[in-house]
Design an enzyme around this catalytic site. Structure first.
Site, PDB file in Angstrom:
ATOM      1  CG  ASN A   1      50.766  32.743  39.437  1.00  0.00           C
ATOM      2  OD1 ASN A   1      49.750  32.816  38.739  1.00  0.00           O
ATOM      3  ND2 ASN A   1      51.921  33.256  39.054  1.00  0.00           N
TER       4      ASN A   1
ATOM      5  CB  THR B   1      38.526  44.445  28.490  1.00  0.00           C
ATOM      6  OG1 THR B   1      38.777  43.067  28.763  1.00  0.00           O
ATOM      7  CG2 THR B   1      38.427  44.670  26.992  1.00  0.00           C
TER       8      THR B   1
ATOM      9  CD  GLU C   1      42.906  53.704  50.107  1.00  0.00           C
ATOM     10  OE1 GLU C   1      43.512  53.045  50.977  1.00  0.00           O
ATOM     11  OE2 GLU C   1      41.983  54.495  50.365  1.00  0.00           O
TER      12      GLU C   1
ATOM     13  CE  LYS D   1      40.162  44.428  33.057  1.00  0.00           C
ATOM     14  NZ  LYS D   1      39.651  43.321  33.898  1.00  0.00           N
TER      15      LYS D   1
ATOM     16  CE1 TYR E   1      32.356  36.614  28.757  1.00  0.00           C
ATOM     17  CE2 TYR E   1      33.799  37.269  30.555  1.00  0.00           C
ATOM     18  CZ  TYR E   1      33.349  37.425  29.262  1.00  0.00           C
ATOM     19  OH  TYR E   1      33.904  38.392  28.462  1.00  0.00           O
TER      20      TYR E   1
ATOM     21  CG  ASP F   1      37.858  43.352  37.109  1.00  0.00           C
ATOM     22  OD1 ASP F   1      36.743  43.365  36.544  1.00  0.00           O
ATOM     23  OD2 ASP F   1      38.926  43.539  36.510  1.00  0.00           O
TER      24      ASP F   1
END
Length: 269
Positions: free
Chosen positions: A148, A62, A77, A66, A213, A101
């Site tokens: 974004n 995490t 891939e 990553k 979450y 993810d």
């Protein structure tokens, strides 16, 4: 001998993965234990090589590891295309990297009865999570738009997945057009975080998926008020963990047991 699995992060004290994965191992009847280790960014290589040397069964990674893990493991891939690794497996002297993810997010949506193929999906955020989710949604046949704060990042990601990229200044036009709205940012994780957009833009019949979450976000409250389908980040957390277990063990993960473990942990915090 008990098999050890772990999550590496910094910080990592907040992680719900140990409760979730240990519940899964118990339900599967495996002699295994899942632990959380705080590993500093500059020691990630040492941590992964140490875990391999000690015959760990596998790792999750995490923040902030990553992207850095790509130069340490042999990414598949999918992980290479996403530019991030969140699951590591040790096999026959090789250290293999995966990214669960994006597929975890799609499984979460599908589990809530959301059809993805041909749907107009707005992904807000072009960071690590946004990248993984946008790519998997595109693979699954969605029409993907990405918004974004840094518009250039959204445009670059959209070009990579065959979608359309925008800045946050376009969000008032994008939200009403979308059939599914995904918050792939950390906004909402903390009480007092600003809203991503005016909740009055949401409409009945839309699906709103927030990957946060740890709490009910203002976005999810706005979605409920609008009559939208509201999905929190727990199912994505569970599915990415379930897919990790399947990579490590070849066993089908007990998804319902894992979700209950996560929600029970959240209730007790």
């Amino acid at each position: 001998m008990m098999q050890v699995y772990a999550v590496f992060g910094d910080p990592v004290e907040h992680s719900l993965s140990p409760a979730m994965q240990n519940a899964a191992f118990s339900a599967l009847g495996l002699s295994a234990r899942y632990l959380a280790f705080r590993v500093r960014r500059e020691r990630l290589r040492d941590g992964i090589l140490g875990a391999e040397a000690m015959h760990f069964g596998g790792l999750n990674l995490t923040i902030p590891h990553k992207e850095a893990a790509l130069s340490i493991v042999e990414p598949d891939e999918n992980a290479a295309a996403m530019g991030a690794v969140n699951a590591v497996a040790f096999r026959d002297g090789s250290i293999l990297g995966y990214n669960t993810d994006g597929l975890g997010a799609v499984r979460a949506l599908e589990g809530a009865g959301v059809r993805i193929t041909g749907r107009r999906v707005l992904v807000i955020g072009a960071g690590g999570a946004g990248k993984a989710i946008a790519r998997q949604l595109a693979i699954s046949g969605a029409e993907v738009s990405i918004a974004n704060r840094d518009r250039s990042r959204a445009v670059d990601l959209a070009a990579a997945v065959g979608g359309r990229g925008y800045g946050l200044s376009d969000i008032a036009e994008l939200v009403p057009e979308a059939e599914v709205v995904v918050n792939a940012t950390s906004v909402g994780m903390r009480a007092g975080d600003p809203r991503l957009f005016d909740g009055r833009l949401l409409q009945e019949g839309q699906t709103v998926f927030d990957i946060v979450y740890n709490r009910e976000t203002e976005l999810l409250k706005d979605a409920a008020r609008a009559g939208s389908v509201a999905i929190d980040g727990v199912p994505m957390l569970v599915w990415q963990g379930a897919l990790s277990i399947e990579i490590w063990t070849g066993r089908k993960a007990p998804v319902e047991v894992m979700e209950e473990a996560v929600r029970e942990e959240l209730r007790n915090r």
